[in-house]
Scaffold this motif. Structure first.
Motif, PDB file in Angstrom:
ATOM      1  N   VAL A  66      31.359  34.798  36.070  1.00 44.50           N
ATOM      2  CA  VAL A  66      32.213  33.628  36.307  1.00 44.50           C
ATOM      3  C   VAL A  66      32.315  33.349  37.798  1.00 44.50           C
ATOM      4  O   VAL A  66      32.263  32.185  38.242  1.00 44.50           O
ATOM      5  N   ARG A  67      32.457  34.402  38.603  1.00 43.96           N
ATOM      6  CA  ARG A  67      32.503  34.214  40.058  1.00 43.96           C
ATOM      7  C   ARG A  67      31.204  33.598  40.563  1.00 43.96           C
ATOM      8  O   ARG A  67      31.207  32.641  41.351  1.00 43.96           O
ATOM      9  N   GLY A  75      33.260  48.189  31.233  1.00 42.72           N
ATOM     10  CA  GLY A  75      32.665  47.266  32.185  1.00 42.72           C
ATOM     11  C   GLY A  75      32.311  45.914  31.629  1.00 42.72           C
ATOM     12  O   GLY A  75      31.799  45.060  32.366  1.00 42.72           O
ATOM     13  N   ALA A  76      32.565  45.662  30.335  1.00 41.11           N
ATOM     14  CA  ALA A  76      32.190  44.377  29.747  1.00 41.11           C
ATOM     15  C   ALA A  76      32.995  43.237  30.356  1.00 41.11           C
ATOM     16  O   ALA A  76      32.444  42.168  30.667  1.00 41.11           O
ATOM     17  N   VAL A  77      34.290  43.440  30.539  1.00 39.09           N
ATOM     18  CA  VAL A  77      35.131  42.390  31.125  1.00 39.09           C
ATOM     19  C   VAL A  77      34.755  42.167  32.588  1.00 39.09           C
ATOM     20  O   VAL A  77      34.671  41.021  33.058  1.00 39.09           O
ATOM     21  N   GLU A  78      34.502  43.258  33.322  1.00 40.39           N
ATOM     22  CA  GLU A  78      34.131  43.123  34.725  1.00 40.39           C
ATOM     23  C   GLU A  78      32.785  42.398  34.866  1.00 40.39           C
ATOM     24  O   GLU A  78      32.577  41.632  35.814  1.00 40.39           O
ATOM     25  N   GLN A  79      31.859  42.643  33.943  1.00 40.11           N
ATOM     26  CA  GLN A  79      30.569  41.957  33.992  1.00 40.11           C
ATOM     27  C   GLN A  79      30.748  40.451  33.844  1.00 40.11           C
ATOM     28  O   GLN A  79      30.156  39.660  34.597  1.00 40.11           O
ATOM     29  N   LEU A  80      31.567  40.027  32.896  1.00 39.01           N
ATOM     30  CA  LEU A  80      31.812  38.598  32.725  1.00 39.01           C
ATOM     31  C   LEU A  80      32.564  38.021  33.919  1.00 39.01           C
ATOM     32  O   LEU A  80      32.332  36.863  34.306  1.00 39.01           O
ATOM     33  N   GLY A  93      49.288  38.612  40.605  1.00 37.24           N
ATOM     34  CA  GLY A  93      48.501  38.100  41.696  1.00 37.24           C
ATOM     35  C   GLY A  93      47.694  39.159  42.397  1.00 37.24           C
ATOM     36  O   GLY A  93      47.001  38.873  43.360  1.00 37.24           O
ATOM     37  N   ALA A  94      47.780  40.394  41.939  1.00 38.91           N
ATOM     38  CA  ALA A  94      47.059  41.474  42.596  1.00 38.91           C
ATOM     39  C   ALA A  94      45.604  41.450  42.204  1.00 38.91           C
ATOM     40  O   ALA A  94      45.168  40.665  41.382  1.00 38.91           O
ATOM     41  N   SER A  95      44.841  42.370  42.821  1.00 36.82           N
ATOM     42  CA  SER A  95      43.412  42.458  42.547  1.00 36.82           C
ATOM     43  C   SER A  95      43.187  42.837  41.101  1.00 36.82           C
ATOM     44  O   SER A  95      44.007  43.467  40.449  1.00 36.82           O
ATOM     45  N   SER A  96      42.009  42.471  40.575  1.00 33.96           N
ATOM     46  CA  SER A  96      41.701  42.719  39.176  1.00 33.96           C
ATOM     47  C   SER A  96      41.527  44.191  38.879  1.00 33.96           C
ATOM     48  O   SER A  96      41.784  44.639  37.787  1.00 33.96           O
ATOM     49  N   ARG A  97      41.066  44.989  39.825  1.00 36.30           N
ATOM     50  CA  ARG A  97      40.894  46.419  39.627  1.00 36.30           C
ATOM     51  C   ARG A  97      41.472  47.169  40.832  1.00 36.30           C
ATOM     52  O   ARG A  97      41.463  46.656  41.953  1.00 36.30           O
TER      53      ARG A  97
END
Length: 715
Positions: free
Chosen positions: A533-534, A524-529, A287-291
């Protein structure tokens, strides 16, 4: 030895045929791909300005054909392309002359009957005119060309016997020419044979091989001799340096960790960037932040004012409620009609500067007669330059123009009727032939309605799971297979950005979308997606698509970096099926088309997951490079995914999946130079689904065939 020979019409009616082997004939593929679709790879079609014979390689065959456009006839022969048969082109010409000498009136009667709308094959000679009367009696079709078998056999025997005589009489270079008359002054030359001097006659393959071996031996001897000298000098220099200054001990280099080495727990922890990985900065837990150090997506305040261009939004059908993206309008593609152009060639044309396109059409200056290669040569050359200037790949422009020229040779130009001069009729004939060729190439051979295909798959798979509750509360959706689309392409073309545009289009059509982050290589590819999505989720709320109590319509499925992309895609499809998602968009890492290991990894993803569509994302700015990228991507996917053993299909090189369609990005930067669209469609025969025209999620357009053709033909 020949395999197949046929005489047929350009409509596909076989007048006469002979097979020398029981192998299947490649002529059906020739008619479909080369004559009708006018599509072949750059290495398949070879044309010459001095010969009307065309060549096309298909599988193990070399297919040569000769057109008689005045009668719509095709003389075609096929043989194994590993054979060297230089007489085949002359054989086609000889057969054409002999056949027309004997049966011109008969074929003309068949053509005239077809033009008048009468089927001479069914109605027979009663309506075929005097030349066709009595052709079809009790013996039927075989009666028409009675006696041609013997004539063809005689012509073929003459050519084969002449070819055998020429082969025997070909002078061969004597092996004694390789022996020097006097001993060589060099030791290395004394131990190796000398190169044969070029003679007036041709040099055979055996002599060439000996010459190459002699050259390699001399080069090796020279390298050995030079290596000993340079090595000795190097040793002395190294010794003097060591005596003068003491060398410092070098630091011990860390051992290289190869890909097949054992992976420790420390390695896994160091490179695990997934959202559920423990981290001291975020305290661990899912449940924590993604990064580390960054807030969760729900905590970020998103400004959606610049994410959608309201004026660029598509239209929504009032009855079905389906959302369709807007059409892309090429600037100035409306153009002028041919009738207006012909009128301007009269009195008013002198007041206007002559355009480049009108200029090369005006080069046709003919008398009322049949078009010849000499008449068409300057016009076709200018046409090829025009297509190249429109960003069409040069090899493809050459093939299209050669095909258009050969379809016009022998056509009669009628100066009467709608036209008042033969030159105007010739210009119209060339323009219409080019227009028809471009339309045939660009017309999709498969359906481009993705929404219809998604609906069909949902209907087919939902019936088996009807009534089963989904995890999100939807009924009849859990257990239904989602529609999977994989996006592939080279680095930096905009795969992730255009994937999000497609996701926005699907969301507007009330579909649930799962985006699978299978680019586990680029930082950064996952963070870009995740950001896409957000943003899409916020836009869904603002545009009124999301309703209270419904599950989220767009989600991201990711497992971090350094993982197997094929396994992530498989897990994403299973997750989508379990949770009632309609579409899964699979994002892959960009890779160069020549990188075989990365292409094998992509082919593995395709073979394991079998997506419904494989969409290649390419730039509209490139010409020849786009053809190279798409050709190698398509070939690698077919070869490597077939070798991987796709489930339910034949395995082996060339038996796998290829590209199913394209998306062209940065299309708003090319004005009317739309040649990349023609090049990419010509190479694969697959449609272009969308073009990207900007940075917002609504900057996605449909590309119509008529718009591309008009842009290619306009100045």
């Amino acid at each position: 030895m020949l395999d197949h020979f046929s005489i047929l019409t350009q409509g596909g009616l076989v007048l006469w045929s002979r097979s020398f082997t029981p192998s299947p004939s490649p002529f059906d593929a020739l008619i479909r791909e080369a004559l009708i679709e006018q599509r072949a790879s750059s290495s398949d079609l070879a044309s010459s300005s001095t010969s009307a014979v065309s060549r096309w390689d298909k599988d193990a065959y070399a297919v040569l054909w000769l057109l008689e456009n005045n009668l719509d006839l095709v003389f075609v022969v096929a043989y194994q392309r590993i054979l060297s048969l230089p007489y085949v082109a002359d054989l086609l010409e000889a057969v054409r002359k002999a056949f027309l000498r004997a049966y011109r009136d008969t074929v003309q009667a068949i053509v005239d009957s077809s033009v008048k709308g009468k089927d001479v094959l069914v109605l027979g000679g009663s309506v075929g005119g005097p030349a066709a009367f009595g052709l079809f009696g009790e013996k039927g079709w075989q009666k028409v060309f009675e006696g041609w078998d013997e004539t063809f056999s005689r012509i073929l025997r003459e050519f084969e016997s002449n070819a055998a005589k020429n082969k025997k009489s070909t002078p061969r270079a004597s092996a004694l020419t390789n022996i020097p008359d006097s001993p060589s002054t060099s030791a290395s030359e004394a131990t190796t044979p000398s190169l044969a001097e070029p003679a007036d006659g041709p040099v055979d393959a055996q002599t060439i091989a000996r010459n190459i071996a002699a050259l390699k031996a001399r080069q090796k001897a020279a390298l050995r001799k030079g290596g000993r000298k340079s090595g000795a000098g190097t040793e002395s220099e190294a010794g003097s340096e060591s005596d003068a200054t003491p060398t410092k001990p070098r630091p011990r280099k860390a051992a290289t960790k190869w890909s097949d080495s054992a992976i420790t727990d420390a390695d896994l922890a160091a490179f695990d960037y997934s959202s559920d990985a423990p981290s001291p900065a975020r305290g661990g837990g899912k449940g924590a932040s993604s990064r580390a150090g960054t807030p969760a997506l729900e905590e970020v305040d998103v400004d959606t004012s610049g994410m959608v261009d309201r004026q660029a939004l598509g239209t929504r059908d009032s009855e079905s409620g389906m959302y369709e993206v807007a059409d892309y309008a090429v600037r100035g593609a409306a153009g002028e009609s041919d009738e207006d152009e012909d009128e301007e060639e009269g009195t008013g044309a002198a007041d206007k500067p002559q355009s480049a396109l009108s200029s090369f059409f005006s080069r046709l200056s003919l008398q009322p007669r049949s078009l010849t290669a000499a008449d068409l040569a300057p016009t076709l050359q200018a046409m090829q330059q025009h297509l190249t200037a429109k960003n069409v790949a040069q090899s493809i422009a050459e093939q299209i123009v050669a095909s258009v020229g050969k379809s016009l040779e022998g056509k009669k130009v009628d100066a009467g009727g709608l036209f008042n001069s033969a030159s105007r009729a010739g210009r119209r004939a060339v323009r219409e032939a080019l227009h028809e060729a471009l339309v045939r190439i660009l017309t999709p051979k498969t359906s481009t309605d993705l929404l219809l295909e998604i609906q069909r798959k949902r209907s087919a798979t939902t019936s088996a799971a009807a009534g089963a509750p989904a995890a999100g509360g939807r009924k009849g959706a859990a257990g239904a297979d989602p529609y999977a689309i994989t996006f592939v392409g080279v680095n930096g073309v905009g795969k992730s950005t255009n994937l999000s545009k497609v996701a926005f289009w699907l969301l507007q059509n009330r579909l649930r979308v799962l985006i699978a982050a299978c680019d586990t290589f680029r930082s950064g590819a996952v963070e870009q997606l995740r950001v896409h999505v957000r943003n899409l989720g916020k836009l869904e709320e603002e545009l009124g698509g999301a309703k209270e109590g419904e599950p989220r319509r767009v989600e991201l499925f990711e497992k971090g970096y350094g993982k197997d992309a094929a396994g992530i895609a498989k897990d994403a499809l299973a997750h989508a099926k379990q949770n009632g998602f309609d579409v899964v968009l699979i994002d892959t890492a960009g890779r160069m088309q020549d990188n075989e290991p990365l292409m094998r990894a992509l082919a593995k993803l395709i073979a394991v997951n079998q997506p419904d569509k494989i969409i290649f994302v390419g730039e509209a700015l490139v010409g020849n490079e786009a053809v190279d990228q798409l050709t190698k991507f398509n070939r690698s996917l077919r070869d490597f995914s077939g070798s991987a053993g796709a489930a339910g299909g034949a395995s082996g090189p060339g038996k796998g999946r290829g590209v199913d369609g394209m998306i062209l990005t940065k299309f708003d930067t090319i004005d009317d130079k739309v040649g990349a669209a023609l090049s990419m469609t010509y190479v694969t025969g697959q449609p272009i689904y969308f073009v990207g025209t900007g940075q917002t999620y609504s900057d996605l357009r449909m590309l119509r065939v008529g718009h591309i053709v008009q842009a290619l033909l306009q100045d």
